[in-house]
Design an enzyme around this catalytic site. Structure first.
Site, mmCIF file in Angstrom:
data_model
loop_
_atom_site.group_PDB
_atom_site.id
_atom_site.type_symbol
_atom_site.label_atom_id
_atom_site.label_comp_id
_atom_site.label_asym_id
_atom_site.label_seq_id
_atom_site.Cartn_x
_atom_site.Cartn_y
_atom_site.Cartn_z
ATOM 1 N N CYS A 166 0.835 -1.201 0.000
ATOM 2 C CA CYS A 166 0.000 0.000 0.000
ATOM 3 C C CYS A 166 0.873 1.256 0.000
ATOM 4 O O CYS A 166 1.443 1.605 -1.018
ATOM 5 C CB CYS A 166 -0.978 -0.037 1.178
ATOM 6 N N HIS A 178 -3.325 -5.608 1.516
ATOM 7 C CA HIS A 178 -2.509 -5.802 2.720
ATOM 8 C C HIS A 178 -2.416 -7.271 3.119
ATOM 9 O O HIS A 178 -3.235 -7.764 3.901
ATOM 10 C CB HIS A 178 -3.124 -5.017 3.878
ATOM 11 N N GLU A 187 -0.497 -8.630 5.228
ATOM 12 C CA GLU A 187 -0.236 -8.787 6.665
ATOM 13 C C GLU A 187 -1.515 -8.849 7.489
ATOM 14 O O GLU A 187 -1.478 -9.208 8.677
ATOM 15 C CB GLU A 187 0.673 -7.652 7.167
#
Length: 232
Positions: free
Chosen positions: A85, A194, A196
């Site tokens: 991002c 994302h 994560e």
């Protein structure tokens, strides 16, 4: 394996990225944007957030942070670097990947679980996936529209440098539905969603199995660990 996660002023997802690294089986190393020391890490993550308040252009000021001198040098020598991002925006501003990111075409911030198709599985960050595999990763951005000249887009497509493509819906107006790209060497990857946030059951996207059970993001971090083992 030691994977550095760089914190910039305004980073929001650095701790999440560190946790993802740990869950994948590597050692996270916290790095600071004002340092010139990468501390001998084996890979790097530029996390999401709003570095420097997204002033000027998202990622533009962060791309000039002191540590980015070392990041660019290390990336050009082959060190694996993942930009997520805001980190993707930094990679583009630092010219480590081609193209740029602009305001979403609908003018609003978007937050959703997003289906992606893996287009390139030969990079340090994607080799744990299958060609054409569809994965679900959370997406949250206001300046996520991928742009490039028609000539650059054709070359990215022709050289296999499109790493991920949006499936089902294009959430931000990215040209040719491009969600992420890689450099020619395959050690630098940038994407808007994302990974994560999809690494631990109970906290990821919903799946057909259960709510919040999606862990497709682990593949990014297991990929770079696998790459390090192959090189060793």
């Amino acid at each position: 394996m030691r994977i550095g996660v760089i914190t910039f002023p305004g980073s929001l997802d650095d701790r999440d990225a560190q946790r993802a690294v740990r869950l994948a089986g590597a050692e996270p190393v916290a790095l600071w944007h004002g340092s010139h020391d990468l501390e001998g890490v084996d890979a790097l993550v530029l996390p999401g957030g709003f570095s420097y308040g997204d002033y000027l252009r998202a990622g533009a000021i962060a791309s000039l942070s002191p540590i980015m001198t070392e990041v660019v040098d290390a990336a050009n020598k082959g060190l694996p670097v993942l930009g997520i991002c805001n980190g993707f925006q930094m990679l583009a501003e630092a010219h480590l990947v081609e193209g740029g990111l602009v305001r979403n075409d609908h003018g609003s911030f978007v937050c959703r679980d997003q289906v992606l198709r893996v287009e390139n599985t030969s990079t340090d960050w994607t080799n744990a996936f299958d060609d054409g595999q569809e994965i679900t990763i959370p997406l949250k951005n206001g300046e996520g529209g991928f742009i490039a000249s028609a000539e650059t887009l054709d070359r990215l497509e022709g050289e296999g440098l499109v790493a991920f493509r949006y499936v089902g819906v294009n959430p931000n107006g990215s040209l040719r539905d491009i969600a992420g790209v890689t450099n020619a060497r395959g050690n630098v990857v940038g994407l808007m969603p994302h990974p994560e946030h999809a690494v631990e059951p109970g906290f990821g996207p919903d799946t057909d199995v259960a709510m919040r059970s999606g862990v497709d993001g682990l593949g990014f971090f297991s990929s770079v660990i696998r790459s390090s083992l192959v090189e060793a």
